[in-house]
Enzyme design. Structure first.
Site, PDB file in Angstrom:
ATOM      1  N   SER A 131       0.855  -1.182   0.000  1.00  0.00           N
ATOM      2  CA  SER A 131       0.000   0.000   0.000  1.00  0.00           C
ATOM      3  C   SER A 131       0.891   1.232   0.000  1.00  0.00           C
ATOM      4  CB  SER A 131      -0.889  -0.004   1.252  1.00  0.00           C
ATOM      5  OG  SER A 131      -1.486   1.255   1.472  1.00  0.00           O
ATOM      6  N   TYR A 144      -2.210   0.380  10.640  1.00  0.00           N
ATOM      7  CA  TYR A 144      -2.181  -0.160   9.282  1.00  0.00           C
ATOM      8  C   TYR A 144      -0.821   0.105   8.626  1.00  0.00           C
ATOM      9  CZ  TYR A 144      -3.530  -0.941   4.398  1.00  0.00           C
ATOM     10  OH  TYR A 144      -3.597  -1.398   3.109  1.00  0.00           O
TER      11      TYR A 144
END
Length: 238
Positions: A131, A144
């Site tokens: 990501s 995250y």
């Protein structure tokens, strides 16, 4: 699958937006092993693309070895599954951190370890779908981003370790992608979800296919996939 001349590609998180798009992208040219927790959705996708279902709870690494024991060849592994729960460090309890790290880091490491003998035999490729949060941590994204930074470290170490065995390792860093997970993230951020301003899961899937099928004299350590300037201006580069 053992006798097929096609590469055998295992995809985790196959029923999610990017995973399902990748399964459809590879259908017909790769034999597919598709991991997911929702058996009904997994069965439907496998019926659609001709894949083998691998129902597996990624929070239970103690079950992985038995679940994988019946597999034959595995050429490629695409570690695509992931979870995201936003919140400030001051607000998130340990349970959120533990769950996020378990799914996003521990599960990929454990699955990769068990599958490496098969991938080495094929001189295949391991792809970690990371990501933009694996490159930069923004406010509210600590747990995250920490998991994705760790996933990048896993990929970087594995790449050097497996080079002598002919195994290629790539991290793919999609920007915000038009998936149900992104809709959830936007809801957590208190913003609207407009899929038109995000990169499509089909674009990310095509990128992963390019990585898997790149000529053997090429290694692609890190590949970023970004959407247009409107999205980045409105929502940042995660």
């Amino acid at each position: 699958m053992t006798d097929s001349p096609k590469p055998v590609t295992l995809i985790t998180g196959a029923t999610g937006g990017i995973g399902a798009a990748l399964a459809r992208e590879l259908a017909g040219t790769h034999d597919l092993i598709l991991q997911g927790r929702d058996r009904a959705r997994l069965s439907a996708l496998c019926a659609e693309v001709g894949g083998m279902p691998l129902p597996l709870d990624l929070t239970r690494p103690d079950t992985f070895e038995a679940a994988l024991s019946g597999l034959g060849r595995v050429t490629n592994v695409v570690q695509n599954a992931g979870v995201a729960d936003l919140g400030a460090v001051a607000d998130q309890p340990p349970e959120v951190w533990t769950h996020t790290l378990a799914v996003n880091v521990v599960a990929p490491a454990a699955l990769t370890r068990l599958l490496l003998p098969r991938v080495r035999a094929e001189q295949g490729t391991v792809v970690f779908v990371n990501s933009g949060a694996g490159l930069r941590a923004n406010p509210g994204w600590a747990s995250y981003a920490a998991s994705k930074f760790a996933l990048r470290a896993l990929a970087d170490a594995l790449r050097e370790e497996e080079a002598p065995h002919g195994v290629r390792v790539t991290s793919v860093y999609p920007g915000r992608t038009a998936t149900p997970m992104q809709a959830k993230v936007r809801a957590q951020e208190g913003g609207a979800y407009d899929p038109e301003v995000y990169v499509s899961p089909e674009t990310v899937a095509a990128t992963v296919r390019f990585v898997l099928e790149a000529p053997r004299d090429a290694t692609l350590p890190d590949v970023s996939v970004r959407s247009g300037p409107r999205q980045e201006a409105e929502h940042g580069k995660l």
